[in-house]
Design a protein around this motif. Structure first.
Motif, PDB file in Angstrom:
ATOM      1  N   LEU A  86       0.827  -1.195   0.000  1.00  0.00           N
ATOM      2  CA  LEU A  86       0.000   0.000   0.000  1.00  0.00           C
ATOM      3  C   LEU A  86       0.869   1.256   0.000  1.00  0.00           C
ATOM      4  O   LEU A  86       0.575   2.220  -0.710  1.00  0.00           O
ATOM      5  CB  LEU A  86      -0.946   0.005   1.201  1.00  0.00           C
ATOM      6  N   ALA A  87       1.945   1.245   0.767  1.00  0.00           N
ATOM      7  CA  ALA A  87       2.851   2.396   0.797  1.00  0.00           C
ATOM      8  C   ALA A  87       3.420   2.674  -0.588  1.00  0.00           C
ATOM      9  O   ALA A  87       3.490   3.833  -1.021  1.00  0.00           O
ATOM     10  CB  ALA A  87       3.967   2.163   1.805  1.00  0.00           C
ATOM     11  N   ALA A  88       3.795   1.622  -1.306  1.00  0.00           N
ATOM     12  CA  ALA A  88       4.319   1.789  -2.663  1.00  0.00           C
ATOM     13  C   ALA A  88       3.251   2.366  -3.594  1.00  0.00           C
ATOM     14  O   ALA A  88       3.533   3.234  -4.424  1.00  0.00           O
ATOM     15  CB  ALA A  88       4.837   0.455  -3.200  1.00  0.00           C
ATOM     16  N   ALA A  89       2.013   1.894  -3.452  1.00  0.00           N
ATOM     17  CA  ALA A  89       0.919   2.405  -4.277  1.00  0.00           C
ATOM     18  C   ALA A  89       0.661   3.878  -3.968  1.00  0.00           C
ATOM     19  O   ALA A  89       0.468   4.686  -4.884  1.00  0.00           O
ATOM     20  CB  ALA A  89      -0.344   1.580  -4.045  1.00  0.00           C
ATOM     21  N   LEU A  90       0.664   4.234  -2.693  1.00  0.00           N
ATOM     22  CA  LEU A  90       0.460   5.630  -2.319  1.00  0.00           C
ATOM     23  C   LEU A  90       1.588   6.513  -2.841  1.00  0.00           C
ATOM     24  O   LEU A  90       1.348   7.631  -3.298  1.00  0.00           O
ATOM     25  CB  LEU A  90       0.341   5.765  -0.807  1.00  0.00           C
ATOM     26  N   ASN A  91       2.821   6.007  -2.772  1.00  0.00           N
ATOM     27  CA  ASN A  91       3.960   6.771  -3.293  1.00  0.00           C
ATOM     28  C   ASN A  91       3.805   7.028  -4.789  1.00  0.00           C
ATOM     29  O   ASN A  91       4.078   8.127  -5.275  1.00  0.00           O
ATOM     30  CB  ASN A  91       5.277   6.050  -3.010  1.00  0.00           C
ATOM     31  N   ALA A  92       3.385   6.001  -5.525  1.00  0.00           N
ATOM     32  CA  ALA A  92       3.196   6.144  -6.973  1.00  0.00           C
ATOM     33  C   ALA A  92       2.090   7.148  -7.277  1.00  0.00           C
ATOM     34  O   ALA A  92       2.241   8.014  -8.146  1.00  0.00           O
ATOM     35  CB  ALA A  92       2.887   4.784  -7.600  1.00  0.00           C
ATOM     36  N   LEU A  93       0.974   7.041  -6.567  1.00  0.00           N
ATOM     37  CA  LEU A  93      -0.134   7.971  -6.769  1.00  0.00           C
ATOM     38  C   LEU A  93       0.286   9.392  -6.405  1.00  0.00           C
ATOM     39  O   LEU A  93       0.009  10.351  -7.131  1.00  0.00           O
ATOM     40  CB  LEU A  93      -1.351   7.538  -5.953  1.00  0.00           C
ATOM     41  N   GLU A  94       0.974   9.525  -5.286  1.00  0.00           N
ATOM     42  CA  GLU A  94       1.438  10.846  -4.856  1.00  0.00           C
ATOM     43  C   GLU A  94       2.354  11.472  -5.908  1.00  0.00           C
ATOM     44  O   GLU A  94       2.265  12.671  -6.194  1.00  0.00           O
ATOM     45  CB  GLU A  94       2.166  10.736  -3.521  1.00  0.00           C
ATOM     46  N   SER A  95       3.201  10.669  -6.504  1.00  0.00           N
ATOM     47  CA  SER A  95       4.133  11.157  -7.513  1.00  0.00           C
ATOM     48  C   SER A  95       3.403  11.756  -8.718  1.00  0.00           C
ATOM     49  O   SER A  95       3.734  12.865  -9.179  1.00  0.00           O
ATOM     50  CB  SER A  95       5.047  10.018  -7.956  1.00  0.00           C
TER      51      SER A  95
END
Length: 112
Positions: A86-95
């Motif tokens: 989930l952290a990786a997904a949030l990082n990608a979305l945030e980017s």
């Protein structure tokens, strides 16, 4: 079939995400992200693709990326060691939202 939650940008720029949307939509933390649209409580059928606003007959609602970035930050502080995916997904979305913010481009979510 899994539903995926994807950002769509007002300037039609592609976001470049892969399958992060699936993780975000299936996460118990999806509610804070879904609050950006009127269809947050709508039960979306597994076979549906497109803009959920179509299901309720609403006009598109566009949102400022900075608001979503702030929400992602609030979610991130609640994550534990087992929430790496989930952290990786949030990082990608945030980017991609940060790039949209730099372009001064609003977004909405669509389901695929």
């Amino acid at each position: 079939m899994s539903l995926a939650l994807w950002p769509v940008f007002e300037d039609s720029r592609a976001h470049g995400l892969t399958d992060e949307g699936v993780t975000l939509l299936e996460s118990p933390l999806a509610d804070p992200l879904l609050r950006f649209d009127a269809y947050a409580a709508l039960m979306i059928p597994d076979t549906f693709t497109g803009d959920p606003d179509e299901l309720v007959g609403a006009e598109l609602s566009w949102y400022e990326p900075r608001d979503a970035i702030r929400t992602i930050g609030d979610i991130r502080v609640t994550l534990g060691p087992s929430d790496q995916e989930l952290a990786a997904a949030l990082n990608a979305l945030e980017s991609v939202l940060m790039a949209a913010s730099a372009r001064a481009t609003r977004f909405h979510f669509t389901v695929a």
